[in-house]
Design a protein around this motif. Structure first.
Motif, short mmCIF file in Angstrom:
data_model
loop_
_atom_site.label_atom_id
_atom_site.label_comp_id
_atom_site.label_asym_id
_atom_site.label_seq_id
_atom_site.Cartn_x
_atom_site.Cartn_y
_atom_site.Cartn_z
N VAL A 57 0.85 -1.19 0.00
CA VAL A 57 0.00 0.00 0.00
C VAL A 57 0.89 1.24 0.00
O VAL A 57 1.71 1.43 0.89
N VAL A 58 0.77 2.09 -1.02
CA VAL A 58 1.62 3.28 -1.08
C VAL A 58 0.83 4.55 -0.78
O VAL A 58 1.41 5.57 -0.38
N VAL A 59 -0.50 4.49 -0.97
CA VAL A 59 -1.37 5.58 -0.48
C VAL A 59 -2.48 4.88 0.28
O VAL A 59 -3.14 3.99 -0.24
N GLY A 76 6.23 15.61 2.53
CA GLY A 76 6.54 14.34 3.18
C GLY A 76 7.90 13.86 2.71
O GLY A 76 8.47 14.42 1.79
N THR A 77 8.42 12.82 3.37
CA THR A 77 9.73 12.32 2.97
C THR A 77 9.61 11.52 1.68
O THR A 77 8.52 11.22 1.21
N SER A 78 10.76 11.17 1.13
CA SER A 78 10.79 10.43 -0.12
C SER A 78 10.09 9.09 0.03
O SER A 78 10.28 8.39 1.02
N GLY A 79 9.25 8.76 -0.95
CA GLY A 79 8.57 7.48 -0.93
C GLY A 79 7.31 7.45 -0.08
O GLY A 79 6.72 6.41 0.13
N SER A 80 6.87 8.64 0.40
CA SER A 80 5.69 8.66 1.26
C SER A 80 4.38 8.60 0.47
O SER A 80 3.31 8.55 1.06
N GLY A 81 4.47 8.65 -0.85
CA GLY A 81 3.26 8.52 -1.67
C GLY A 81 2.70 9.83 -2.18
O GLY A 81 1.58 9.86 -2.70
N LYS A 82 3.46 10.92 -2.08
CA LYS A 82 2.98 12.23 -2.51
C LYS A 82 2.66 12.25 -4.00
O LYS A 82 1.57 12.66 -4.42
N THR A 83 3.66 11.80 -4.79
CA THR A 83 3.47 11.81 -6.24
C THR A 83 2.30 10.93 -6.64
O THR A 83 1.46 11.30 -7.46
N THR A 84 2.24 9.74 -6.04
CA THR A 84 1.17 8.81 -6.37
C THR A 84 -0.19 9.44 -6.07
O THR A 84 -1.11 9.37 -6.89
N LEU A 85 -0.31 10.07 -4.91
CA LEU A 85 -1.58 10.71 -4.55
C LEU A 85 -1.94 11.78 -5.58
O LEU A 85 -3.07 11.85 -6.06
N ASP A 122 4.54 18.75 -9.45
CA ASP A 122 5.31 17.76 -8.71
C ASP A 122 6.75 18.24 -8.58
O ASP A 122 7.51 18.20 -9.54
N GLU A 123 7.13 18.69 -7.41
CA GLU A 123 8.46 19.23 -7.15
C GLU A 123 8.96 20.12 -8.29
O GLU A 123 10.03 19.87 -8.85
N PRO A 124 8.16 21.14 -8.63
CA PRO A 124 8.51 21.92 -9.82
C PRO A 124 9.83 22.67 -9.66
O PRO A 124 10.48 22.97 -10.64
N THR A 127 6.07 18.67 -2.59
CA THR A 127 7.45 19.05 -2.30
C THR A 127 7.91 18.25 -1.09
O THR A 127 7.10 17.68 -0.37
N HIS A 128 9.22 18.16 -0.88
CA HIS A 128 9.65 17.60 0.40
C HIS A 128 10.33 18.67 1.25
O HIS A 128 10.95 18.38 2.25
N ASP A 129 10.14 19.92 0.82
CA ASP A 129 10.75 21.04 1.51
C ASP A 129 9.70 21.76 2.35
O ASP A 129 8.79 22.40 1.83
N1 LIG Z 1 4.49 2.10 -10.72
C1 LIG Z 1 4.85 1.68 -9.50
N2 LIG Z 1 4.99 0.36 -9.22
C2 LIG Z 1 5.35 -0.07 -8.01
N3 LIG Z 1 5.62 0.74 -6.97
C3 LIG Z 1 5.52 2.06 -7.17
C4 LIG Z 1 5.15 2.61 -8.43
N4 LIG Z 1 5.12 3.95 -8.33
C5 LIG Z 1 5.49 4.24 -7.07
N5 LIG Z 1 5.72 3.12 -6.36
C6 LIG Z 1 6.13 3.04 -4.94
O1 LIG Z 1 5.23 3.80 -4.20
C7 LIG Z 1 5.89 4.49 -3.15
C8 LIG Z 1 5.51 5.95 -3.18
O2 LIG Z 1 6.02 6.53 -4.36
P1 LIG Z 1 5.83 8.06 -4.71
O3 LIG Z 1 6.48 8.29 -6.01
O4 LIG Z 1 4.39 8.40 -4.61
O5 LIG Z 1 6.64 8.75 -3.54
P2 LIG Z 1 6.96 10.29 -3.31
O6 LIG Z 1 6.39 10.65 -1.99
O7 LIG Z 1 6.53 11.09 -4.47
O8 LIG Z 1 8.55 10.26 -3.19
P3 LIG Z 1 9.65 11.31 -3.75
O9 LIG Z 1 9.70 12.46 -2.78
O10 LIG Z 1 10.91 10.51 -3.71
O11 LIG Z 1 9.23 11.71 -5.12
C9 LIG Z 1 7.37 4.22 -3.33
O12 LIG Z 1 7.75 3.28 -2.38
C10 LIG Z 1 7.47 3.70 -4.73
O13 LIG Z 1 8.51 2.75 -4.79
#
Ligand SMILES: Nc1ncnc2c1ncn2[C@@H]1O[C@H](COP(=O)(O)OP(=O)(O)OP(=O)(O)O)[C@@H](O)[C@H]1O
Ligand SMILES: [Mg+2]
Lengths: 248, 311
Positions: free
Chosen positions: B15-17, B34-43, B160-162, B193-195
């Motif tokens: 679960v990423v979001v 949020g920190t890297s990998g917290s799901g910001k971009t995905t959301l 996204d982190e423009p 952003t992560h800032d």
């Molecule tokens: N297409 C995908 N397939 C599998 N896992 C994914 C995919 N896209 C993202 N993830 C995983 O989902 C999690 C969240 O990713 P996301 O890109 O949303 O993070 P983020 O908060 O934007 O991080 P960052 O600040 O590094 O950009 C990460 O652990 C990533 O590995």
């Protein structure tokens, strides 16, 4: 003009003069003959044979380009994605097949003449173009393909407006490879009675006339180098235009 | 208005979001931090359907986006990303004209719009229109990227982190540009952003994410004063709290009567800048200048009160 281009231009000029007025070079090729053999190929016009040779290569390459690019597009779309690994390995296996073998296999099916040569060139030409198109379409900068989706282009629009133009230099490199292989392979085509420059070389071998062998070989070689260079230059131009020089 | 309703995204069981719900008011800036990998971009990418949610709904102005074809939705939503994603084989003008062209605007209207946007981002149309992206500096490319996202006048802009790749000076400038453009067009902005500094500066509201979960969604003052979890507090930086609080308000809002001498400060400066100047010059008060004339003073005593934890 750079020195390299000057040399290419001179060589191209010499080739043209030789094809139109081969007798002018009789003195030079005479050096390679024995026992009053003819110095210049005398069983047909060199110009006609060369044009025919180029025609066969062009037709085969055009057909391979259309089919290979088409196939690569299909397997990189979502609906064709399941065929991607299969087609990749097929292409790799195909590449290890020598062109002569393809020609030998085509004759029993198609008989002698231009047809088996065309088929062999077409089949062998598919592989480098297919492989390169795949590479080009699957190695696009992710930010760019993401943006193409993000602005709301349909799959078709992304292909035509973004993916193909960006992959073009890599595709072109495949075409270049294919053309050069075909230019050489087409000479073998005359063993199955296609009218190509191989005819000149074989005539020379049969009558132990080194001058003929040299003529046939030189024309093929010079054509290959010139076409290779021209296509490389076109690739570089396209890469530079899109700021991709140094990326691929 | 963007309503994110109990949205979840899982990739092969991970679960990423995770059940995120939040409502973004129209004409506001929402920063997801949020920190890297917290799901910001995905959301964020679920808002323009670049990612399909595993469960949950997103509504834009009341309409469930599941009902809208993806390409149509995306043409209505501006999208700007880090590394700008400009089409390298098309000129700056063609890049900016992308969405208007997809929407079938006529040539004249498109060309006018391209020039308008380039001017808005301080890029002289005559000079930049026909350049290719690789002939621009990173800052210029980034501005063209945002101009392209805004070309068709979208109500919503996703970023996204423009500013991730910009130096601090250009970055500050780009942030001011964004604020003024957002006010001018009334665009709803969702920015990742992560800032934290950037989030506090730009956000009307801040969404803090960690490991796919939304930890807190509130106004910057609220996040600084009452962080919901220790993680949020850590993200703000404990020792930074008073200064972050000061950075939210302008000198203009805290002018006191009275006259003092010395170098004045502009009314449009932030309280944080005023505080720094007070400490640095060792003065207890600074004269405040607005439109060239002195309108009062700002005092150290007042700022010290303002920097204390709100009750
Ligand atoms: N297409 C995908 N397939 C599998 N896992 C994914 C995919 N896209 C993202 N993830 C995983 O989902 C999690 C969240 O990713 P996301 O890109 O949303 O993070 P983020 O908060 O934007 O991080 P960052 O600040 O590094 O950009 C990460 O652990 C990533 O590995
Ligand atoms: Mg991200």
């Amino acid at each position: 003009m750079k020195i390299g281009n000057l040399i290419r231009l001179v060589i191209f000029g010499l080739l043209l003069v030789f094809l139109i007025q081969p007798e002018l070079f009789a003195g030079f090729f005479g050096l390679f003959t024995k026992n009053n053999q003819p110095a210049i190929y005398n069983q047909g016009s060199l110009l006609d044979i060369t044009l025919n040779h180029l025609g066969i290569v062009a037709a085969a390459t055009l057909a391979s380009t259309i089919i290979a690019v088409g196939l690569a597009i299909v397997v990189t779309r979502p609906f064709g994605a399941e065929f991607l690994p299969l087609s990749r390995s097929l292409a790799n296996i195909g590449q290890t097949f020598p062109p002569v073998a393809v020609l030998a296999l085509a004759v029993p099916m198609l008989g002698f003449g231009t047809a088996p040569t065309l088929v062999a060139l077409f089949l062998y030409g598919l592989l480098p173009i297919f492989e390169n198109t795949l590479t080009g379409l699957t190695n696009l900068p992710p930010a760019v393909t993401d943006a193409a989706k993000g602005v709301g282009m349909s799959g078709w629009q992304r292909l035509i407006k973004v993916e193909l133009p960006l992959a073009l230099p890599v595709i072109l490199a495949g075409v270049r490879l294919s053309v050069v292989i075909s230019l050489a392979t087409a000479t073998i085509g005359s063993t199955v009675a296609a009218r190509t420059l191989g005819e000149v070389i074989i005539a020379g071998l049969l009558s132990s006339n080194t001058a003929f062998v040299l003529q046939g070989g030189l024309i093929v070689g010079v054509l290959a180098v010139l076409i290779y260079d021209a296509l490389s230059a076109l690739e570089r131009f396209l890469m530079k235009r899109t700021g991709q020089l140094g990326r691929a | 208005m963007i309503e994110i309703d109990d949205i979840t995204k899982a990739y092969e069981g991970t679960v990423v979001v995770d059940h995120v719900s939040l409502t973004i008011e129209p004409r506001s800036i929402c920063v997801i931090v949020g920190t890297s990998g917290s799901g910001k971009t995905t959301l964020m990418r679920m808002i323009n359907k670049l990612v399909e949610p595993t469960s949950g709904h997103i509504r834009i102005d009341g309409q469930d986006i599941a009902e809208i074809p993806a390409y149509e939705l995306r043409r209505r939503i501006g999208y700007a990303i880090q590394g700008h994603g400009l089409f390298p084989h098309r000129t700056v003008g063609q890049n900016v004209a992308t969405v208007p062209k997809l929407l079938g605007w006529d040539k004249k209207k498109t060309a006018d719009r391209v020039d308008e946007l380039l001017s808005l981002f301080q890029l002289d149309p005559a000079e930049f229109r026909n350049r290719l992206p690789h002939e621009l500096s990173g800052g210029q490319q980034q501005r063209v990227g945002v101009a392209r996202a805004l070309a068709a006048g979208p109500n919503i802009l996703l970023m996204d982190e423009p500013y991730g790749a910009l130096d601090p000076v250009i970055r500050a400038k780009a942030q001011e540009d964004l604020l003024s453009i957002q006010r001018k067009f009334g665009t709803t902005v969702v920015l990742v952003t992560h800032d934290m500094e950037e989030a506090i500066h730009l956000g009307d509201k801040i969404a803090v994410m960690d490991k796919g979960k939304l930890l807190q969604f509130a106004k910057p003052e609220e996040i600084i004063a009452h962080p919901a979890t220790p993680f949020v507090a850590e993200l703000i930086g404990t020792s930074e709290r008073p200064f972050r609080l000061l950075s939210l308000a302008k000198v203009a809002d805290h002018i006191e009567a009275g006259e003092v001498g010395g170098e004045p400060i502009e009314a449009s400066a932030s309280l944080r800048d005023a505080y720094a100047e007070l400490l640095w010059s060792g003065r207890p008060a600074l004269p405040v200048r607005r439109d060239g004339s002195i309108v009062g003073q700002v005092t150290l005593a007042r700022l010290s009160q303002l920097a204390a934890r709100p009750q």
